[in-house]
Design a protein around this motif. Structure first.
Motif, mmCIF file in Angstrom:
data_model
loop_
_atom_site.group_PDB
_atom_site.id
_atom_site.type_symbol
_atom_site.label_atom_id
_atom_site.label_comp_id
_atom_site.label_asym_id
_atom_site.label_seq_id
_atom_site.Cartn_x
_atom_site.Cartn_y
_atom_site.Cartn_z
ATOM 1 N N ASP A 1 -47.211 9.890 -10.058
ATOM 2 C CA ASP A 1 -45.991 10.683 -10.227
ATOM 3 C C ASP A 1 -46.084 11.517 -11.497
ATOM 4 O OD1 ASP A 1 -43.979 9.585 -8.104
ATOM 5 O OD2 ASP A 1 -45.015 7.844 -8.923
ATOM 6 N N ILE A 2 -46.568 10.866 -12.544
ATOM 7 C CA ILE A 2 -46.645 11.533 -13.845
ATOM 8 C C ILE A 2 -47.936 11.088 -14.515
ATOM 9 C CG2 ILE A 2 -45.079 9.708 -14.752
ATOM 10 C CD1 ILE A 2 -44.211 11.621 -16.941
ATOM 11 N N GLY A 3 -48.517 11.979 -15.295
ATOM 12 C CA GLY A 3 -49.765 11.600 -15.942
ATOM 13 C C GLY A 3 -49.973 12.330 -17.248
ATOM 14 N N GLY A 4 -50.742 11.725 -18.113
ATOM 15 C CA GLY A 4 -51.151 12.391 -19.332
ATOM 16 C C GLY A 4 -52.292 13.327 -18.986
ATOM 17 N N ILE A 5 -52.189 14.588 -19.423
ATOM 18 C CA ILE A 5 -53.310 15.503 -19.157
ATOM 19 C C ILE A 5 -53.623 16.324 -20.411
ATOM 20 C CG2 ILE A 5 -52.874 15.665 -16.670
ATOM 21 C CD1 ILE A 5 -51.882 18.514 -17.134
ATOM 22 N N ASN A 6 -54.903 16.601 -20.584
ATOM 23 C CA ASN A 6 -55.327 17.445 -21.694
ATOM 24 C C ASN A 6 -54.969 18.890 -21.378
ATOM 25 O OD1 ASN A 6 -56.525 15.395 -23.203
ATOM 26 N ND2 ASN A 6 -58.375 15.490 -21.962
ATOM 27 N N GLN A 7 -54.723 19.642 -22.441
ATOM 28 C CA GLN A 7 -54.379 21.057 -22.249
ATOM 29 C C GLN A 7 -55.503 21.788 -21.504
ATOM 30 O OE1 GLN A 7 -52.946 22.739 -25.915
ATOM 31 N NE2 GLN A 7 -52.867 24.801 -25.054
ATOM 32 N N PHE A 8 -56.737 21.336 -21.706
ATOM 33 C CA PHE A 8 -57.907 21.961 -21.082
ATOM 34 C C PHE A 8 -57.874 21.875 -19.558
ATOM 35 C CE2 PHE A 8 -59.647 22.336 -25.155
ATOM 36 C CZ PHE A 8 -60.815 23.074 -25.092
ATOM 37 N N TRP A 9 -57.170 20.894 -19.032
ATOM 38 C CA TRP A 9 -57.182 20.682 -17.577
ATOM 39 C C TRP A 9 -56.124 21.495 -16.847
ATOM 40 C CZ3 TRP A 9 -56.977 14.584 -17.896
ATOM 41 C CH2 TRP A 9 -58.134 14.130 -18.565
ATOM 42 N N ILE A 10 -55.156 22.042 -17.612
ATOM 43 C CA ILE A 10 -53.984 22.654 -16.970
ATOM 44 C C ILE A 10 -54.399 23.737 -15.974
ATOM 45 C CG2 ILE A 10 -51.894 24.027 -17.354
ATOM 46 C CD1 ILE A 10 -51.509 22.555 -19.990
ATOM 47 N N SER A 11 -55.285 24.648 -16.417
ATOM 48 C CA SER A 11 -55.612 25.785 -15.534
ATOM 49 C C SER A 11 -56.220 25.298 -14.221
ATOM 50 C CB SER A 11 -56.563 26.751 -16.235
ATOM 51 O OG SER A 11 -57.806 26.133 -16.468
ATOM 52 N N ASP A 12 -57.084 24.310 -14.315
ATOM 53 C CA ASP A 12 -57.734 23.778 -13.117
ATOM 54 C C ASP A 12 -56.700 23.154 -12.174
ATOM 55 O OD1 ASP A 12 -59.752 22.898 -11.423
ATOM 56 O OD2 ASP A 12 -59.890 20.971 -12.447
#
Lengths: 280, 456
Positions: free
Chosen positions: B111-122
């Motif tokens: 439902d929700i996850g921690g993600i690095n800013q680097f992954w956003i575009s992908d």
């Protein structure tokens, strides 16, 4: 006398020295892991390097076993590996027997197919398998891993087993059948006792394969309580924080069953590999 | 008849084994049903407030040092929201992206996850993240999250929308041996001339001490980007014509000088150093200075133990232009997945983690910088030398920010496959800095052109 000395010198130079160096090369990482696992956290990266843990501590083992959860990871890995061994063992005996004893249509193609399965990288099957297992509600379960590992290990072990079985004279079974056994009984009563080296070799290969597998275990399992040892070890390494002591202790724990297995079954193992290679 | 008996025996044996395995796994199956499937399992709707819901939360960088703090936060959240249960799933940092990728390919996201800013575009390109603009605009604390962090998140998405709320900021830092500096009577370098002079002054080969350590192995290109632009003062990765600025003459000039440090003012083993090795060089008293972000604070603290006062942090030196350039794009934050059936509950949990109290607890314990303005002004930040040093630099109106083009789908792969081995060749003298930076620029320009073409 001179001749004897020359013989000793050449033995030392060409046999014992290279072997000792090779042994050192192989053993140093193991020693280093053990050394690290017995050191206090502050001593692990201390300079100058300490080649001996002083003082030695078992805190890392206690921490990784109790606090990090390695006792549970160990149990999970053991359950998965043993279940896989059991399945692979029985199925590879049956498949190996069929390959070595029966001639049937498409036998060569079947053998080729078994070999070809070894060329397919596991990572390529990850997503299709994940989707299949998700539909079958097998993701997040140990059963999913057991089925995967069994499927991956079976072809190689079936070929290996067929090599062993081919080495057992058919006359023994025929004698058993004359004495009233059916074919399955002949396999269990006559073939199996002679097949023990093959069974041991197959079991060890399968066990180690399942014990060390990381990718599928990481992808299929999300609950920490279901982690296997390799996943547990990777869980110890954060992006910026690495608990070297507990990681080394966890590695030693993961090594123990494999080392025990190898030291007890080494002779069967070499025999097993040889049989599979020549006759498989 | 004989054959029949044989087949029956074989089939019986297989069935027996499978039955055994199934029985053995029964308990695990029951226990794990809420695992990876739980994100999609419930049929509860957030529209019925009384009904309990379970949301799955993936931590992208779990481990014994961090997981207990998330578990504590979850406990606090569940106490405040008795109808929402959070199921925590820790992912090892090194495999987290891969796990997300498989989950996305199999439509099995949390439902929700921690993600690095680097992954956003992908992730945005794959269409799996929830656009948070509406949620954010109606959030009472929206003005409390540092605008630079929110803007950074927006700029990482191809469409410029907000898909991630950062709860931790990370910036490149110059870690240094305060005790060695004091003994030598040297101040912390404020300019790059001082930086090179300091690296030389603190090198003492008789004592096996070096002034600096270069990251030559895994992860090198990220740090190299940060220090190149910190030197030149350039704040745009591409100029208006789409030409990359990475091979600007100022960068060539810097890299020529920087590479001279290798082997003289740095250990020769640096060429293969990844994060662990590089930090170990600093932590074991081999190097006087280290360029890494705030994230390594925990490792330094652990290694220095009672002598924690011996290491300190400073922002990278000022550029040739006289101001500092810090590189953004290294924030970590929380994102909600479109597939979630409990988006409102996930948003509640997200805002809880992004709140002042949670950010204080979380960032203080992991040693990184919060994004909540009140948290940035709190007492613990003022007493944390490393965070204070960086937050002051960021708050300085003269400081400028470079956002690397992490929205380019090829950005990470170029960094990993082209730049890291390329930089090693430069360190070993096989490739000139000019050629390396030209190759870097060409690769990025090609990636940009491909990206722009995809919209035409």
């Amino acid at each position: 006398m001179n001749h004897k000395l020359e013989k000793y010198c050449s033995l030392f130079l060409y046999r014992y020295l290279p072997l000792t160096l090779l042994l050192l090369f192989i053993m140093v990482p193991f020693y280093w892991t053990l050394n690290t696992s017995l050191k206090l956290e502050g001593d692990i990266t201390k300079m100058p390097i300490e080649y001996w843990p002083a003082p030695a501590t078992f805190d890392n083992f206690i921490m990784s076993w109790n606090n990090v959860g390695f006792s549970l990871f160990f149990r999970n890995s053991m359950f998965i590996a043993l279940s896989t061994v059991l399945i692979v063992l029985v199925l590879s005996i049956l498949a190996g027997y069929a390959i070595s004893r029966f001639s049937f249509k498409g036998k060569n193609a079947f053998m080729l197919l078994l070999l070809c399965t070894q060329f397919v990288p596991g990572a390529m099957l990850l997503i299709p398998l994940f989707m299949q297992f998700k539909a079958m509600q097998l993701t997040g379960t140990h059963l999913g891993l057991i089925i995967t590992y069994s499927a991956f290990q079976l072809p190689f072990n079936a070929i290996l087993m067929s090599g062993f079985i081919r080495g057992i004279p058919e006359a023994l079974e025929e004698a058993a059948e004359v004495d009233g056994c059916n074919r399955l009984q002949a396999i269990f009563h006559v073939i199996l006792p002679i097949l023990i080296p093959g069974l041991v070799a197959t079991s060890v290969f399968t066990f180690i394969g399942a014990w060390n597998e990381f990718l599928f275990a990481l992808m299929f399992i999300t609950k920490k309580s279901l982690f296997t040892l390799p996943v547990g070890l990777s869980y110890m390494q954060g992006e910026f924080d690495i608990n070297y002591g507990a990681l080394a202790a966890g590695s030693v724990i993961a090594l123990v069953p494999v080392v025990i297995l190898f030291s007890y079954v080494q002779k069967y193992l070499v025999q097993g590999l040889g049989a599979g290679a020549v006759k498989g | 008849m004989m054959h029949m008996r044989q087949y029956t025996g074989a089939i019986l044996a297989i069935v027996l084994i499978l039955a055994l395995a199934l029985t053995g796994c029964g308990s695990n199956k029951t226990e794990s049903q809420g695992g990876s499937n739980s994100g999609n399992s419930g049929n509860h709707s957030d529209n019925s407030p009384g009904k309990p819901v379970t949301i799955t939360f993936w931590d992208e960088n779990s481990g014994p040092q961090r997981t207990p703090h998330y578990e504590e936060l979850i406990k606090r959240f569940e106490a405040a929201h008795p109808n929402i249960k959070v199921e925590y799933v820790g992912l090892p940092a090194s495999s987290a992206k891969q796990k997300y990728d498989v989950a996305i390919a199999s439509d099995d996201m949390p439902d929700i996850g921690g993600i690095n800013q680097f992954w956003i575009s992908d992730f945005v390109a794959k269409g799996v993240l929830l656009d948070l603009e509406d949620y954010y605009s109606s959030w009472s604390e929206k003005d409390k999250i540092a605008a630079s962090a929110i803007d950074g998140s927006r700029s990482s998405a191809p469409d410029g929308k907000l898909y991630q709320i950062p709860n931790t900021s990370n910036y490149s830092t110059l870690w240094y041996r305060a005790d060695w500096f004091e003994d030598a009577g040297i101040g912390v370098p404020q300019t790059f001339d001082e930086f090179f002079a300091t690296a030389d002054a603190l090198t003492d080969s008789a004592k096996d001490r070096y002034g600096f350590t270069i990251r030559g192995g895994s992860g090198s290109s990220k740090q190299l980007t940060e220090i190149l632009y910190a030197y030149s003062g350039i704040t745009d990765y591409f100029d208006q014509d789409g030409k990359a600025t990475v091979n600007d003459p100022a960068h060539v000039e810097f890299l020529n000088q920087y590479v001279q440090l290798y082997g003289t003012n740095t250990p020769t083993s640096d060429v293969t150093n990844g994060y662990k090795e590089m930090v170990a060089v600093f932590d074991t008293g081999i190097a006087a200075m280290l360029q890494h972000n705030l994230g390594s604070y925990g490792e330094h603290t652990k290694a220095f133990g009672a002598n924690a006062a011996e290491f300190k942090a400073s922002p990278l030196p000022k550029s040739q232009q006289g101001y500092r350039v810090i590189t953004g794009g290294d924030n970590v934050g929380l994102a909600i997945f479109k597939s979630s059936k409990h988006k409102d509950a996930a948003w509640k949990f997200l805002t809880f983690l992004a709140s002042e109290e949670s950010q204080n607890y979380w960032n203080q314990n992991i040693g990184q910088m919060p994004t909540h303005i009140d948290s940035l002004n709190s007492d613990w930040v003022k007493s944390s030398q490393h965070i204070l040093a960086l937050s002051e630099a960021i708050a300085d109106p003269a400081t400028k920010v470079l956002i690397p083009p992490i929205y380019l789908p090829d950005y990470s792969s170029i960094q990993l496959n082209v730049l890291e081995p390329g930089f090693q060749s430069v360190l070993l003298g096989k490739v000139s800095p000019q050629d390396f930076l030209d190759e870097w620029a060409q690769a990025m320009e090609a990636a940009l052109a491909e990206y722009q073409n995809s919209f035409e």
